[in-house]
Scaffold this active site. Structure first.
Site, PDB file in Angstrom:
ATOM      1  N   ASP A  69      32.610   4.826  16.106  1.00 28.38           N
ATOM      2  CA  ASP A  69      34.025   4.722  16.453  1.00 28.38           C
ATOM      3  C   ASP A  69      34.265   3.384  17.162  1.00 28.38           C
ATOM      4  OD1 ASP A  69      36.464   7.075  16.994  1.00 28.38           O
ATOM      5  OD2 ASP A  69      36.611   5.137  18.016  1.00 28.38           O
ATOM      6  N   ILE A  70      35.357   2.743  16.830  1.00 25.07           N
ATOM      7  CA  ILE A  70      35.686   1.425  17.378  1.00 25.07           C
ATOM      8  C   ILE A  70      36.068   1.515  18.871  1.00 25.07           C
ATOM      9  CG2 ILE A  70      38.183   1.356  16.923  1.00 25.07           C
ATOM     10  CD1 ILE A  70      37.699  -1.392  15.594  1.00 25.07           C
ATOM     11  N   HIS A  86      38.154  13.654   9.484  1.00 27.57           N
ATOM     12  CA  HIS A  86      36.975  13.075  10.134  1.00 27.57           C
ATOM     13  C   HIS A  86      36.527  13.955  11.275  1.00 27.57           C
ATOM     14  CE1 HIS A  86      40.583  11.435  12.084  1.00 27.57           C
ATOM     15  NE2 HIS A  86      39.881  11.387  13.216  1.00 27.57           N
TER      16      HIS A  86
HETATM   17  P1  AMP Z   1      41.830  10.840  15.609  1.00 20.87           P
HETATM   18  O1  AMP Z   1      42.688  10.640  16.812  1.00 20.87           O
HETATM   19  O2  AMP Z   1      41.045  12.119  15.645  1.00 20.87           O
HETATM   20  O3  AMP Z   1      42.601  10.665  14.314  1.00 20.87           O
HETATM   21  O4  AMP Z   1      40.723   9.729  15.688  1.00 20.87           O
HETATM   22  C1  AMP Z   1      40.804   8.488  15.055  1.00 20.87           C
HETATM   23  C2  AMP Z   1      39.651   7.669  15.550  1.00 20.87           C
HETATM   24  O5  AMP Z   1      39.468   6.566  14.672  1.00 20.87           O
HETATM   25  C3  AMP Z   1      39.834   7.097  16.947  1.00 20.87           C
HETATM   26  O6  AMP Z   1      38.803   7.564  17.799  1.00 20.87           O
HETATM   27  C4  AMP Z   1      39.769   5.583  16.726  1.00 20.87           C
HETATM   28  O7  AMP Z   1      39.119   4.910  17.776  1.00 20.87           O
HETATM   29  C5  AMP Z   1      38.990   5.495  15.422  1.00 20.87           C
HETATM   30  N1  AMP Z   1      39.200   4.292  14.632  1.00 20.87           N
HETATM   31  C6  AMP Z   1      40.401   3.796  14.201  1.00 20.87           C
HETATM   32  N2  AMP Z   1      40.206   2.688  13.455  1.00 20.87           N
HETATM   33  C7  AMP Z   1      38.857   2.501  13.383  1.00 20.87           C
HETATM   34  C8  AMP Z   1      38.010   1.527  12.755  1.00 20.87           C
HETATM   35  N3  AMP Z   1      38.524   0.526  12.022  1.00 20.87           N
HETATM   36  N4  AMP Z   1      36.683   1.632  12.903  1.00 20.87           N
HETATM   37  C9  AMP Z   1      36.162   2.639  13.638  1.00 20.87           C
HETATM   38  N5  AMP Z   1      36.893   3.591  14.248  1.00 20.87           N
HETATM   39  C10 AMP Z   1      38.224   3.526  14.136  1.00 20.87           C
END
Ligand code: AMP
Length: 118
Positions: free
Chosen positions: A28-29, A95
């Site tokens: 996760d970023i 996810h």
């Molecule tokens: P959710 O709130 O469950 O939809 O989680 C989305 C997750 O995606 C969050 O924890 C973000 O930090 C993560 N995220 C968004 N864009 C990216 C990316 N490009 N690479 C890795 N993680 C990401």
């Protein structure tokens, strides 16, 4: 197309952990724990509520493989999927968050009184 599909297609980079034909795991970023991995099906399913149980069967095996790969099977971990608006889902591509690497706190807050649901 979701941002995660762009990651699957290689249009956006990711810090990959493991993948197979159907699933991908990457860091996760914006990590919320020392280890914070996102695990996705390569095919877009909007959320947990909309995915077939057959896919989830295979995804369960993949999630466990990722946990074992990172040694989290021994130390323990938390597995979360946020589903829809009230669940706090931001990316509409199914996810699972795999969190570990430390003893995690359990702190879910909402504005409403949970007792009204029981
Ligand atoms: P959710 O709130 O469950 O939809 O989680 C989305 C997750 O995606 C969050 O924890 C973000 O930090 C993560 N995220 C968004 N864009 C990216 C990316 N490009 N690479 C890795 N993680 C990401």
């Amino acid at each position: 197309m979701t941002i995660f599909t762009k990651i699957v297609n290689g249009e956006i980079p990711c810090n990959k952990v493991l993948e197979n034909d159907e699933f991908l795991a990457f860091h996760d970023i914006n990590p919320k724990a020392p280890i914070h991995i996102l695990i996705i099906p390569k095919k877009e399913y909007k959320c947990f509520q909309e995915v077939d149980s057959q896919i989830m069967c295979k995804m369960t095996d993949f999630i466990k493989e990722v946990a074992t790969h990172l040694g989290l099977d021994k130390t323990g971990y938390r597995l979360i999927t946020n589903n829809g608006e009230n669940g706090g889902q931001e990316v509409m591509h199914l996810h699972f968050h795999l969190l570990g690497g430390a003893k995690l706190k359990w702190d879910h807050q909402s504005d409403s009184n949970s007792k009204e649901f029981f």
